[in-house]
Scaffold this motif. Structure first.
Motif, mmCIF file in Angstrom:
data_model
loop_
_atom_site.group_PDB
_atom_site.id
_atom_site.type_symbol
_atom_site.label_atom_id
_atom_site.label_comp_id
_atom_site.label_asym_id
_atom_site.label_seq_id
_atom_site.Cartn_x
_atom_site.Cartn_y
_atom_site.Cartn_z
ATOM 1 N N ASN A 61 0.723 -1.286 -0.089
ATOM 2 C CA ASN A 61 -0.013 0.056 -0.024
ATOM 3 C C ASN A 61 0.799 1.410 0.051
ATOM 4 N N GLN A 62 1.990 1.195 0.557
ATOM 5 C CA GLN A 62 3.023 2.282 0.442
ATOM 6 C C GLN A 62 3.453 2.545 -0.747
ATOM 7 N N LEU A 63 3.637 1.638 -1.543
ATOM 8 C CA LEU A 63 4.198 1.627 -2.846
ATOM 9 C C LEU A 63 3.156 2.124 -3.709
ATOM 10 N N GLY A 67 3.307 6.042 -5.703
ATOM 11 C CA GLY A 67 3.160 6.049 -7.178
ATOM 12 C C GLY A 67 2.070 6.897 -7.403
ATOM 13 N N ARG A 68 1.486 7.708 -6.642
ATOM 14 C CA ARG A 68 0.535 8.428 -6.866
ATOM 15 C C ARG A 68 0.698 9.879 -7.440
ATOM 16 N N SER A 69 1.797 10.438 -6.951
ATOM 17 C CA SER A 69 2.120 11.812 -7.631
ATOM 18 C C SER A 69 2.800 11.629 -8.919
ATOM 19 N N PRO A 70 3.811 10.842 -9.102
ATOM 20 C CA PRO A 70 4.387 10.912 -10.262
ATOM 21 C C PRO A 70 3.410 10.484 -11.468
ATOM 22 N N GLU A 74 -3.553 8.726 -11.750
ATOM 23 C CA GLU A 74 -3.956 7.653 -12.399
ATOM 24 C C GLU A 74 -3.775 6.153 -12.255
ATOM 25 N N LEU A 75 -3.353 5.917 -11.041
ATOM 26 C CA LEU A 75 -2.541 4.822 -10.831
ATOM 27 C C LEU A 75 -3.667 3.317 -10.899
ATOM 28 N N GLY A 76 -4.737 3.503 -10.530
ATOM 29 C CA GLY A 76 -5.630 2.571 -10.293
ATOM 30 C C GLY A 76 -6.069 2.089 -11.913
ATOM 31 N N LEU A 77 -5.968 3.310 -12.753
ATOM 32 C CA LEU A 77 -6.354 2.894 -14.357
ATOM 33 C C LEU A 77 -5.155 2.273 -14.940
ATOM 34 N N ILE A 78 -3.984 2.642 -14.510
ATOM 35 C CA ILE A 78 -2.773 2.122 -15.091
ATOM 36 C C ILE A 78 -2.823 0.867 -14.776
ATOM 37 N N ILE A 79 -2.728 0.357 -13.614
ATOM 38 C CA ILE A 79 -2.982 -1.048 -12.964
ATOM 39 C C ILE A 79 -3.976 -1.842 -14.007
ATOM 40 N N GLY A 80 -5.218 -1.286 -13.836
ATOM 41 C CA GLY A 80 -6.296 -1.918 -14.473
ATOM 42 C C GLY A 80 -6.183 -2.379 -15.902
ATOM 43 N N ARG A 81 -5.435 -1.525 -16.562
ATOM 44 C CA ARG A 81 -5.275 -1.529 -17.859
ATOM 45 C C ARG A 81 -4.510 -2.814 -18.393
ATOM 46 N N GLN A 82 -3.897 -3.177 -17.232
ATOM 47 C CA GLN A 82 -2.750 -4.347 -17.563
ATOM 48 C C GLN A 82 -3.099 -5.729 -17.072
ATOM 49 N N ARG A 145 -9.095 4.063 -3.646
ATOM 50 C CA ARG A 145 -9.608 4.574 -5.063
ATOM 51 C C ARG A 145 -8.761 3.736 -6.209
ATOM 52 N N PHE A 146 -7.605 3.336 -5.976
ATOM 53 C CA PHE A 146 -6.611 2.719 -6.946
ATOM 54 C C PHE A 146 -7.525 0.971 -7.157
ATOM 55 N N HIS A 147 -7.830 0.797 -5.712
ATOM 56 C CA HIS A 147 -8.215 -0.652 -5.666
ATOM 57 C C HIS A 147 -9.594 -0.770 -6.354
ATOM 58 N N ALA A 148 -10.317 0.236 -6.292
ATOM 59 C CA ALA A 148 -11.842 -0.079 -6.928
ATOM 60 C C ALA A 148 -11.575 0.339 -8.503
ATOM 61 N N GLU A 149 -10.707 1.102 -9.004
ATOM 62 C CA GLU A 149 -10.678 1.299 -10.283
ATOM 63 C C GLU A 149 -10.151 0.002 -11.056
ATOM 64 N N SER A 150 -8.813 -0.599 -10.431
ATOM 65 C CA SER A 150 -8.422 -1.643 -11.026
ATOM 66 C C SER A 150 -9.214 -2.916 -11.009
ATOM 67 N N GLY A 151 -9.852 -3.069 -9.795
ATOM 68 C CA GLY A 151 -10.845 -4.233 -9.549
ATOM 69 C C GLY A 151 -12.051 -4.098 -10.673
ATOM 70 N N ALA A 152 -12.570 -2.914 -10.763
ATOM 71 C CA ALA A 152 -13.590 -2.636 -11.838
ATOM 72 C C ALA A 152 -13.072 -2.992 -13.176
ATOM 73 N N LEU A 153 -11.871 -2.853 -13.732
ATOM 74 C CA LEU A 153 -11.227 -3.140 -14.887
ATOM 75 C C LEU A 153 -10.956 -4.353 -15.102
ATOM 76 N N LEU A 154 -10.641 -5.026 -13.849
ATOM 77 C CA LEU A 154 -10.376 -6.700 -14.018
ATOM 78 C C LEU A 154 -11.573 -7.202 -14.118
ATOM 79 N N LEU A 155 -12.688 -6.848 -13.557
ATOM 80 C CA LEU A 155 -13.779 -7.709 -13.815
ATOM 81 C C LEU A 155 -14.311 -7.366 -15.507
#
Length: 349
Positions: A61-63, A67-70, A74-82, A145-155
């Motif tokens: 979770n710290q990672l 990763g948020r600022s740099p 859009e971290l959740g979307l970046i993860i979810g895309r992959q 928020r990142f978990h929700a975005e990547s989870g929705a994209l995984l589904l």
């Protein structure tokens, strides 16, 4: 297991697969951004992240926070895309080999309930299809928020893998306010996304759910159910509701008519007698659990449709509407007609 990655309980320390953290690191490298700050506040470095099978949940979770600022949030979307369902390991194998999308979604829920450290998944059928909810067991702050975005994209990825086409008539509901980068969602999601809901979820129409999956593998699917039954026995001994939780979730994930005891027992590769005994040991019965779900369906019909009481009784499997009326009054203390009239009276103008 959470939608982000597989969770394991390593002694008293919660650990998690580093796969998704590696996705973030790769994205930072691809954009030629500074990766040193990515590891601040953790016990990790690039070499240990790449070589470890598991990292601590707090480091993970710290990672994500780092990763948020740099990456401009859009971290959740970046993860979810992959992501795809196979990144969930054995859970993904079970879902990918399932007979239908509905079965696969229920497998994800069943295994997630046994593994979940921070997200609990719940699949519920409704009049339109199914609602897949993501409940956050722990307070995660912005990381949720990142978990929700990547989870929705995984589904989304899983549903489209099974269906063989893009799904445009689903709906994605996020528990957070509309973010500044929301206009970018259309690059990732193929169906509408809305914000500010109590819980993050996905609504899938029923016509996608019960088509035969081209990826169904009977032997692999049966092996996954055997593994699930073994985990339910282990989990039930610790929590006291392993099998009752599974049966209840199975009933809630099903469309009407609800499956009977024999069918659910068959899915777990146990006898009806064994499953009945497991439920009794957990202080309940199949009849009680089934009645709970029938009551939920009855309330759903009465509150969300104008279907007659007689038609609702038939949909729920009652040969005689009077038997349904008696059962409903026993469940709620009110008759179906009075219950619906009260809802109408309470509805705002």
């Amino acid at each position: 297991m959470s939608f982000i990655a597989k969770i394991a309980n390593n002694g008293h320390m919660l650990t998690i697969s580093p796969i998704y953290a590696r996705y973030v690191l790769r994205e930072l490298q691809r954009r030629e951004l500074n990766t040193k700050t990515f590891f601040e506040g953790t016990a990790l470095c690039e070499d240990s992240l790449q070589s470890s099978d598991f990292i601590t949940l707090s480091d993970f979770n710290q990672l994500l926070e780092n990763g948020r600022s740099p990456l401009n949030d859009e971290l959740g979307l970046i993860i979810g895309r992959q992501v795809n369902v196979m990144t969930l390991g054995s859970v993904g194998v079970a879902a990918a080999s399932a007979p239908t999308l509905r079965d696969g979604l229920h497998a994800i829920e069943s295994f997630s309930r046994l593994h979940a450290a921070q997200i609990a998944v719940e699949i519920r059928s409704n009049l339109q299809g199914v609602n897949g909810l993501m409940h956050f067991v722990k307070e995660l702050g912005e990381v949720a928020r990142f978990h929700a975005e990547s989870g929705a994209l995984l589904l989304q990825s899983y549903a489209e893998m099974v269906s063989g086409e893009q799904i445009h008539d689903a709906e994605y509901r996020m528990h957070f306010a509309r973010p500044a980068y929301a206009e970018k969602y259309s690059r990732y999601f193929h169906s509408p996304v809305s914000f500010g809901w109590p819980t993050s979820s996905i609504e899938l129409p029923k016509h996608w759910l019960d088509r035969p999956s081209p990826y169904y593998q009977q032997e692999v699917w049966q092996q996954s159910q055997l593994a699930l039954e073994a985990r339910l026995r282990e989990y039930g001994g610790l929590s006291g509701h392993g099998f009752s939780g599974y049966v209840l979730s199975c009933l809630r994930a099903s469309q009407l008519p609800l499956p009977n005891l024999a069918l659910i027992a068959q899915r777990l590769n146990v006898s009806s007698r064994t499953l009945n005994r497991r439920l009794k040991d957990e202080g309940t019965s199949f009849r009680e659990l089934r009645n709970n779900v029938l009551c939920e369906w009855a309330i759903r019909y009465l509150s969300e449709s104008d279907v007659s009481v007689e038609a609702i009784a038939t949909a729920l499997g009652y040969d005689d509407a009077s038997n349904f009326r008696r059962a409903f009054k026993k469940w709620t203390g009110d008759s179906p007609g009075c219950y619906r009239n009260t809802l109408v009276e309470q509805k705002p103008e």
